[in-house]
Design an enzyme around this catalytic site. Sequence first.
Site, PDB file in Angstrom:
ATOM      1  N   LEU A 101     -11.894  -2.815  -3.401  1.00 47.22           N
ATOM      2  CA  LEU A 101     -12.629  -1.696  -3.428  1.00 47.22           C
ATOM      3  C   LEU A 101     -13.264  -1.367  -4.640  1.00 47.22           C
ATOM      4  O   LEU A 101     -13.902  -0.117  -4.586  1.00 47.22           O
ATOM      5  CB  LEU A 101     -11.954  -0.778  -2.724  1.00 47.22           C
ATOM      6  N   ASP A 212       3.985   7.019   1.420  1.00 45.20           N
ATOM      7  CA  ASP A 212       4.273   7.039   0.053  1.00 45.20           C
ATOM      8  C   ASP A 212       3.077   7.618  -0.905  1.00 45.20           C
ATOM      9  O   ASP A 212       2.458   6.919  -1.783  1.00 45.20           O
ATOM     10  CB  ASP A 212       4.481   5.357  -0.461  1.00 45.20           C
TER      11      ASP A 212
END
Length: 307
Positions: A101, A212
């Site tokens: 990305l 997380d």
Amino acid sequence: MMNDRQMWIEIADRISQAIDKQFEIIDRQSVSGGCINQTYLISNDRQDRYFIKLNQSSRAEMFVAEAKGLLEMATTKTISVPVPICWGTVAEHSYLVLDDLDLTVGGASPLENRSNPQGWTEMGKNLAAMHRDRISNTPKFGWHVNNTIGSTPQINTWETDWTKFFTNHRIGYQLKLAQRKGGNFPKAAELLAAIPQILATHQPQPSLVHGDLWGGNAGFTSAGIPVIFDPATYWGDREVDVAMTELFGGFPAAFYQGYESAYPLDSGYPQRKILYNLYHILNHYNLFGGSYQSQANSSIDLLLRSS
């Protein structure tokens, strides 16, 4: 035994099968990506790029669960995540191939990048949208597979009661691991008995959570699009994600403003935040030892005084 060159040729073949066109690795660069996996950026002569994680073949299920978590988050169409391309084992290695990305912050904390309030606001709103999404319409907490938090097993056995789930499969499980390591948590039993009282007035709906969400697992593309990655996905109380963003320095204020504008937190969150982050502090003790024991005991004392 397969040599390094043969391994990369095989991974390229797996990518070719997954994308249904020929992919040959022309360039491979090792990049920072945490302390658990080896990570690389690979590209071909057309500048198609992928991000790859490698580990021992025994950790293959960790990558399977991560891929499934990313795919489930992507299904909500609410917040950008890296899309898994393929995963599996090659000889003695397991691997996970992800779309690259073009993150402006790769593997390091994005908290240095506080000059993008619009991006942080969008990240908060997008996370809230994921938490509001009800793609499974499940009335339960947990997930269909166990996964990992760091390298620690994370138990996701389905439960209809959030208090029972968090007591048994989060705090209770981490305390058992910590005590096996020789940890000294003298008020552990007292805390476990107090959790139902701490959560007594809180009745969350199951939300798909990242699981997380600290600063190292969030960032922006070069175009400024917010992205979250490296999940420990499950269906839980959405507040666990918001709480963890506050654990290691906190996200910029614009993130919380964006989240609250889209999905305000319930009253009592400041106390629950301590409980939810205790899970991660205990996990850090189990992974790294050291001062995390005293930090966990301080949190336990604080929770017991306020319960």
